[in-house]
Design a protein around this motif. Structure first.
Motif, PDB file in Angstrom:
ATOM      1  N   ASP A  98       1.018  -1.120   0.120  1.00  0.00           N
ATOM      2  CA  ASP A  98      -0.091   0.079  -0.175  1.00  0.00           C
ATOM      3  C   ASP A  98       0.752   1.314   0.213  1.00  0.00           C
ATOM      4  O   ASP A  98       0.188   2.531  -0.166  1.00  0.00           O
ATOM      5  CB  ASP A  98      -1.136   0.159   1.118  1.00  0.00           C
ATOM      6  N   ARG A  99       2.157   1.003  -0.026  1.00  0.00           N
ATOM      7  CA  ARG A  99       2.955   2.603   0.254  1.00  0.00           C
ATOM      8  C   ARG A  99       2.918   3.212  -0.984  1.00  0.00           C
ATOM      9  O   ARG A  99       3.022   4.625  -0.771  1.00  0.00           O
ATOM     10  CB  ARG A  99       4.470   2.115   0.497  1.00  0.00           C
ATOM     11  N   LEU A 100       2.814   2.719  -2.328  1.00  0.00           N
ATOM     12  CA  LEU A 100       2.509   3.652  -3.439  1.00  0.00           C
ATOM     13  C   LEU A 100       1.258   4.264  -3.434  1.00  0.00           C
ATOM     14  O   LEU A 100       1.168   5.637  -3.989  1.00  0.00           O
ATOM     15  CB  LEU A 100       2.839   2.796  -4.751  1.00  0.00           C
ATOM     16  N   MET A 115      12.180   0.711   0.350  1.00  0.00           N
ATOM     17  CA  MET A 115      11.699   0.763  -0.861  1.00  0.00           C
ATOM     18  C   MET A 115      12.768   0.871  -1.917  1.00  0.00           C
ATOM     19  O   MET A 115      13.531   1.835  -1.866  1.00  0.00           O
ATOM     20  CB  MET A 115      10.845   1.757  -0.912  1.00  0.00           C
ATOM     21  N   THR A 116      12.848  -0.226  -2.716  1.00  0.00           N
ATOM     22  CA  THR A 116      13.868  -0.255  -3.881  1.00  0.00           C
ATOM     23  C   THR A 116      13.427   0.540  -4.906  1.00  0.00           C
ATOM     24  O   THR A 116      12.142   0.668  -5.377  1.00  0.00           O
ATOM     25  CB  THR A 116      14.133  -1.825  -4.354  1.00  0.00           C
ATOM     26  N   VAL A 117      14.323   1.279  -5.543  1.00  0.00           N
ATOM     27  CA  VAL A 117      14.030   1.928  -6.840  1.00  0.00           C
ATOM     28  C   VAL A 117      14.151   1.062  -8.048  1.00  0.00           C
ATOM     29  O   VAL A 117      15.055   0.258  -8.088  1.00  0.00           O
ATOM     30  CB  VAL A 117      15.152   2.993  -7.161  1.00  0.00           C
ATOM     31  N   THR A 183       2.722  -9.181   5.895  1.00  0.00           N
ATOM     32  CA  THR A 183       3.892  -8.803   7.007  1.00  0.00           C
ATOM     33  C   THR A 183       4.871  -9.929   7.029  1.00  0.00           C
ATOM     34  O   THR A 183       4.761 -10.905   6.775  1.00  0.00           O
ATOM     35  CB  THR A 183       3.324  -8.559   8.421  1.00  0.00           C
ATOM     36  N   TYR A 184       6.257  -9.559   7.461  1.00  0.00           N
ATOM     37  CA  TYR A 184       7.363 -10.321   7.491  1.00  0.00           C
ATOM     38  C   TYR A 184       7.284 -11.446   8.596  1.00  0.00           C
ATOM     39  O   TYR A 184       7.362 -12.573   8.514  1.00  0.00           O
ATOM     40  CB  TYR A 184       8.403  -9.713   7.799  1.00  0.00           C
ATOM     41  N   ASP A 185       6.523 -10.955   9.723  1.00  0.00           N
ATOM     42  CA  ASP A 185       6.301 -11.894  10.744  1.00  0.00           C
ATOM     43  C   ASP A 185       5.199 -13.078  10.411  1.00  0.00           C
ATOM     44  O   ASP A 185       5.354 -14.316  10.785  1.00  0.00           O
ATOM     45  CB  ASP A 185       5.712 -11.098  12.002  1.00  0.00           C
ATOM     46  N   SER A 201      13.209 -12.317   0.227  1.00  0.00           N
ATOM     47  CA  SER A 201      13.254 -11.158   0.422  1.00  0.00           C
ATOM     48  C   SER A 201      14.692 -10.450   0.566  1.00  0.00           C
ATOM     49  O   SER A 201      15.558 -11.142   0.149  1.00  0.00           O
ATOM     50  CB  SER A 201      12.345 -10.444   1.696  1.00  0.00           C
ATOM     51  N   ASP A 202      14.685  -9.132   0.985  1.00  0.00           N
ATOM     52  CA  ASP A 202      16.070  -8.630   1.223  1.00  0.00           C
ATOM     53  C   ASP A 202      16.858  -9.247   2.435  1.00  0.00           C
ATOM     54  O   ASP A 202      16.410  -9.320   3.366  1.00  0.00           O
ATOM     55  CB  ASP A 202      15.789  -7.046   1.362  1.00  0.00           C
ATOM     56  N   ASP A 203      17.946  -9.029   2.087  1.00  0.00           N
ATOM     57  CA  ASP A 203      19.110  -9.940   2.996  1.00  0.00           C
ATOM     58  C   ASP A 203      19.045  -9.009   4.411  1.00  0.00           C
ATOM     59  O   ASP A 203      18.994  -9.736   5.511  1.00  0.00           O
ATOM     60  CB  ASP A 203      20.532  -9.932   2.639  1.00  0.00           C
TER      61      ASP A 203
HETATM   62  N1  GLU Z   1      13.040  -3.577  -1.005  1.00  0.00           N
HETATM   63  C1  GLU Z   1      12.142  -4.484  -1.330  1.00  0.00           C
HETATM   64  C2  GLU Z   1      11.138  -3.781  -2.181  1.00  0.00           C
HETATM   65  O1  GLU Z   1      11.203  -2.471  -2.036  1.00  0.00           O
HETATM   66  C3  GLU Z   1      11.198  -5.265  -0.375  1.00  0.00           C
HETATM   67  C4  GLU Z   1      11.546  -4.756   1.107  1.00  0.00           C
HETATM   68  C5  GLU Z   1      10.226  -4.760   1.744  1.00  0.00           C
HETATM   69  O2  GLU Z   1       9.895  -3.242   1.511  1.00  0.00           O
HETATM   70  O3  GLU Z   1       9.784  -5.236   2.372  1.00  0.00           O
HETATM   71  O4  GLU Z   1      10.232  -4.521  -2.628  1.00  0.00           O
END
Ligand code: GLU
Length: 268
Positions: A98-100, A115-117, A183-185, A201-203
Motif C-alpha cells: 500500500d505504500r505507493l 523501498m527499492t528503486v 507482513t514479515y512476521d 526478500s532483502d538480506d
Molecule cells: N526492498 C524490497 C522492495 O522494495 C522489499 C523490502 C520491503 O519493502 O519489504 O520491494
C-alpha cells in the motif's frame, strides 16, 4: 487599397500574438497556482512519512512500542532539515502493497520504507538518491537442503505482497508456488510451522530473523541489487520537497553520518 489590406493583416497578426501571449500567461499562471507540497508541509507544521512497522532494523516498534530504525532516523533528519525540529514528524504505517497508493493519494508526503528503486515504480513516483543497497536472498530452516533459487522449483515459497522479491521469484522460478503474506512476521510464522519451505526478500530484513533464531538460516547468495530510496510524488509542485530530501541524504553521506547510522542499526 493595398495600404488598407496591409493594415488589416497587421491588426490580425497583432490580435493573434496578443491572444497567444495571454493564453500562455494564463497557462503559466495556472502552473504557478498549483499548491507547492513543500509549502503545504510548512503550513501544516509537520511532515508525514510512510514507514514500515515490522521491518527490523529499518522501521519497527521497540520494546516500549515506539517506532524506531534507520528509516525512522532518516525521516527525523528530513523533518529537522525542514523545521529545525525532528519531532515535527508524523509517522504512518505502510506495507509494500500500500505504500505507493498512500503516497500518490497524498496520505503521506514521503515514503521511507526499505523501498527499492525500480523502473516500474519510477513510472509512478520520483525517488531520492539512494541511501542503502540491499540484495535479495532466501531464509530457510537450518536443516533445509535448499541452497539456491533453483531449488525452489515446485516448492511453497513465502513472499511479502508487493515486494521486488515477489516479482523476481515469479520471473526467475516460475514453477515455485508463491504464497503471499502481508507482513514479515506472518511469513516467518509460516516458515516455522512448515507451511512454506523458504522466504525470499532483502538480506538486510531476513538477517534479523537468522540472528535471533538458530533454527533458521540465510543463504549467502544474492540475486539482485536493491537500492533503497525515499519516494516523493511526481510533478513540478513536489520538486522542492524532493530537492530538500536529496540535500539531506547527500549531507548524511558526505559528513559520514550515514555510516554511523549503519553501525547504530547493525547494518555494516
Ligand atoms: N526492498 C524490497 C522492495 O522494495 C522489499 C523490502 C520491503 O519493502 O519489504 O520491494
Amino acid at each position: 487599397m493595398k495600404k488598407r489590406v496591409l493594415v488589416i493583416i497587421a491588426i490580425v497578426i497583432a490580435v493573434i500574438l496578443t491572444a497567444g501571449f495571454y493564453l500562455w500567461d494564463g497557462y503559466e499562471g495556472r502552473q504557478l497556482e498549483m499548491p507547492d507540497s513543500y509549502q503545504a508541509i510548512l503550513d501544516r507544521g509537520y511532515l508525514i512519512a510512510g514507514v514500515k512497522t515490522d521491518t527490523k532494523p529499518f522501521g519497527f516498534k521497540d520494546k516500549d512500542g515506539k517506532l524506531t530504525g534507520l528509516d525512522i532516523d532518516i525521516a527525523k533528519a528530513i523533518a529537522k532539515a525542514i523545521f529545525r525540529n525532528e519531532n515535527r514528524l508524523k509517522l504512518v504505517s505502510v506495507t509494500p502493497s500500500d505504500r505507493l497508493i498512500k503516497l500518490t493519494t497524498g496520505e503521506v508526503d514521503i515514503v521511507i520504507a526499505t523501498m527499492t528503486v525500480t523502473p516500474q515504480r519510477m513510472d509512478l513516483i520520483d525517488f531520492s538518491h539512494s541511501y542503502f543497497i540491499a540484495g535479495q536472498t532466501l531464509l530457510v530452516p537450518q536443516k533445509s537442503k535448499i541452497t539456491s533459487l533453483a531449488d525452489l522449483a515446485g516448492e511453497d515459497v513465502g513472499v511479502i505482497f508487493g515486494t521486488t522479491a515477489e516479482k523476481n521469484l515469479r520471473t526467475l522460478v516460475p514453477t515455485a508456488k508463491v504464497l503471499g503474506y502481508r507482513t514479515y512476521d506472518e511469513a516467518y510464522e509460516a516458515l516455522k510451522n512448515g507451511t512454506i519451505k523458504a522466504i525470499t526478500s532483502d538480506d538486510t530484513i531476513l538477517r534479523n530473523y537468522a540472528l535471533n533464531d538458530k533454527s533458521v538460516k540465510m543463504l549467502n547468495k544474492r540475486y539482485s541489487k536493491e537500492p533503497y530510496a525515499v519516494g516523493v510524488r511526481k510533478g513540478k509542485e513536489n520538486k522542492m520537497l524532493l530537492e530538500r530530501v536529496n540535500f539531506v541524504i547527500k549531507t548524511l553521506i558526505v559528513n559520514n553520518s550515514i555510516n554511523r547510522l549503519y553501525a547504530k542499526w547493525g547494518l555494516r
